[in-house]
Motif scaffolding. Structure first.
Motif, short mmCIF file in Angstrom:
data_model
loop_
_atom_site.label_atom_id
_atom_site.label_comp_id
_atom_site.label_asym_id
_atom_site.label_seq_id
_atom_site.Cartn_x
_atom_site.Cartn_y
_atom_site.Cartn_z
N ASN A 1 -33.41 -77.16 20.98
CA ASN A 1 -33.02 -78.54 20.71
C ASN A 1 -31.51 -78.60 20.54
O ASN A 1 -30.99 -78.78 19.45
N PRO A 2 -30.75 -78.44 21.64
CA PRO A 2 -29.28 -78.36 21.54
C PRO A 2 -28.61 -79.63 21.06
O PRO A 2 -27.46 -79.60 20.63
N SER A 3 -29.29 -80.75 21.12
CA SER A 3 -28.69 -82.01 20.67
C SER A 3 -28.80 -82.19 19.16
O SER A 3 -28.20 -83.12 18.61
N PHE A 4 -29.53 -81.31 18.48
CA PHE A 4 -29.67 -81.42 17.03
C PHE A 4 -28.29 -81.26 16.39
O PHE A 4 -27.55 -80.33 16.74
N PRO A 5 -27.87 -82.16 15.48
CA PRO A 5 -26.48 -82.14 14.98
C PRO A 5 -26.10 -80.94 14.12
O PRO A 5 -24.92 -80.64 13.95
N LEU A 6 -27.07 -80.24 13.56
CA LEU A 6 -26.76 -79.07 12.73
C LEU A 6 -26.41 -77.88 13.61
O LEU A 6 -27.21 -77.47 14.46
N ARG A 7 -25.17 -77.32 13.43
CA ARG A 7 -24.70 -76.26 14.31
C ARG A 7 -24.16 -75.08 13.51
O ARG A 7 -23.81 -75.21 12.33
N LEU A 8 -24.09 -73.93 14.15
CA LEU A 8 -23.61 -72.69 13.54
C LEU A 8 -22.22 -72.39 14.09
O LEU A 8 -22.05 -72.27 15.30
N TRP A 9 -21.24 -72.24 13.19
CA TRP A 9 -19.84 -72.16 13.60
C TRP A 9 -19.27 -70.76 13.41
O TRP A 9 -19.66 -70.02 12.49
N THR A 10 -18.28 -70.45 14.26
CA THR A 10 -17.48 -69.23 14.15
C THR A 10 -16.01 -69.61 14.34
O THR A 10 -15.69 -70.39 15.25
N TYR A 11 -15.16 -69.08 13.48
CA TYR A 11 -13.72 -69.35 13.56
C TYR A 11 -12.98 -68.04 13.70
O TYR A 11 -13.21 -67.09 12.95
N GLU A 12 -12.10 -67.96 14.69
CA GLU A 12 -11.25 -66.77 14.89
C GLU A 12 -9.79 -67.20 14.93
O GLU A 12 -9.47 -68.26 15.49
N THR A 13 -8.92 -66.39 14.34
CA THR A 13 -7.50 -66.72 14.33
C THR A 13 -6.67 -65.43 14.39
O THR A 13 -7.09 -64.38 13.88
N GLN A 14 -5.51 -65.52 15.04
CA GLN A 14 -4.65 -64.35 15.19
C GLN A 14 -3.19 -64.79 15.26
O GLN A 14 -2.86 -65.78 15.93
N LYS A 15 -2.33 -64.06 14.57
CA LYS A 15 -0.89 -64.27 14.66
C LYS A 15 -0.30 -63.23 15.62
O LYS A 15 -0.61 -62.04 15.53
N VAL A 16 0.57 -63.70 16.51
CA VAL A 16 1.22 -62.82 17.47
C VAL A 16 2.73 -62.99 17.33
O VAL A 16 3.25 -64.11 17.41
N VAL A 17 3.42 -61.88 17.08
CA VAL A 17 4.88 -61.90 16.96
C VAL A 17 5.47 -61.71 18.35
O VAL A 17 5.28 -60.68 18.99
N THR A 18 6.21 -62.71 18.83
CA THR A 18 6.78 -62.64 20.18
C THR A 18 8.21 -62.10 20.19
O THR A 18 8.73 -61.76 21.25
N ASP A 19 8.86 -62.03 19.02
CA ASP A 19 10.22 -61.50 18.95
C ASP A 19 10.30 -60.49 17.81
O ASP A 19 10.39 -60.85 16.64
N LYS A 20 10.24 -59.20 18.15
CA LYS A 20 10.27 -58.14 17.15
C LYS A 20 11.64 -57.47 17.07
O LYS A 20 11.77 -56.37 16.53
N SER A 21 12.65 -58.15 17.58
CA SER A 21 13.99 -57.59 17.56
C SER A 21 14.69 -57.81 16.22
O SER A 21 15.74 -57.21 15.97
N VAL A 22 14.14 -58.65 15.36
CA VAL A 22 14.76 -58.92 14.07
C VAL A 22 14.64 -57.66 13.20
O VAL A 22 13.54 -57.13 13.01
N PRO A 23 15.74 -57.17 12.63
CA PRO A 23 15.68 -55.94 11.82
C PRO A 23 14.98 -56.19 10.48
O PRO A 23 14.89 -57.32 10.01
N GLY A 24 14.51 -55.09 9.90
CA GLY A 24 13.86 -55.20 8.59
C GLY A 24 12.38 -55.55 8.71
O GLY A 24 11.81 -55.57 9.80
#
Length: 250
Positions: A199-222
């Motif tokens: 019954n895919p139209s049933f409003p109750l759903r099971l959720w998954t959340y994924e998140t990731q940080k990506v550093v695009t500039d690693k030239s900064v010292p420290g």
């Protein structure tokens, strides 16, 4: 599915259908990493054209104030810095204050029993160290205090917002950045599936959340750009947490 999970999702269903169809309540979703005791919840609004969804998230995280490994390292550090001659002076200066604290602990009913037991043990070790300041009694006194931190949990609440764009199927993607001197890009996805595949139209759903940080500039010292780039996953079917907290800090 666990009874607790069904009760949570039943609440989600009531909230979601009680208002307009564009409002969605998600969570709480537990972290799939058993070492990271945290969960996220979100309240989302879908745009009228159904292509965009803005979510207000709250992450609840529970951390030990000190891990056993960190407490052991701190113990060795303090022992290297302690001079037994200084212990005698400290005892002379503070013994009366400690005696007053002991009297307060035994006479006050407002102190929680677990904290009372800890303070009593701590005071006993303080007296033993002052009566005979040996490496053993000094170690016992310091370690007893540090051990409390390994049984103390600190609770954090972290709110933020993300805007997602509808993809094929039941998937939403957020891509934000690059921001700051490190050029950090945050990539997140929200994906759901029907609780009843028949019954895919049933409003109750099971959720998954994924998140990731990506550093695009690693030239900064420290250490400024040395961020954790591991992907975090929060889902409805993650395992229960196992973290015992004798004491809690908010």
């Amino acid at each position: 599915m666990k009874i607790e999970a069904l009760l949570i999702f039943a609440t989600v269903l009531i909230l979601a259908t009680d208002a307009s169809a564009e409002r969605i309540i998600i969570g709480p979703l537990r972290n799939n990493n058993p070492a990271d005791v945290s969960s996220v919840s979100a309240e989302c609004e879908i745009s009228p054209d159904g292509r965009q969804m803005t979510c207000s998230f709250v992450q609840i995280r529970v951390d030990l104030v000190k891990t056993p490994e960190a407490a052991a390292a701190e113990l060795e550090k303090q022992l290297r810095e302690v001079d037994p001659r200084d212990v005698g002076k400290m005892c002379k200066d503070q013994r009366k204050d400690m005696a007053d604290l002991a009297a307060k602990v035994t006479s006050t009913r407002d102190i929680l029993p677990r904290l009372t037991a800890f303070l009593s043990g701590w005071l006993q070790r303080f007296d033993a160290m002052c009566d005979k300041p040996t490496p053993e009694t000094i170690r016992e006194f310091i370690w007893y205090g540090l051990q409390k931190y390994t049984r103390t949990c600190r609770i954090w609440a972290n709110p933020w917002k993300e805007t997602f764009i509808k993809q094929l199927g039941d998937k939403w993607v957020s891509n934000h950045g690059p921001d700051g001197i490190c050029g950090v890009v945050v990539i997140s996805t929200l994906e759901s599936k029907p609780i009843d595949p028949k019954n895919p139209s049933f409003p109750l759903r099971l959720w998954t959340y994924e998140t990731q940080k990506v550093v695009t500039d690693k030239s900064v010292p420290g250490p400024f750009c040395q961020l954790d780039e591991t992907k975090a996953r929060y889902s409805w079917d993650a395992r229960d947490f196992d973290r015992s907290c004798d004491f809690v800090e908010l």
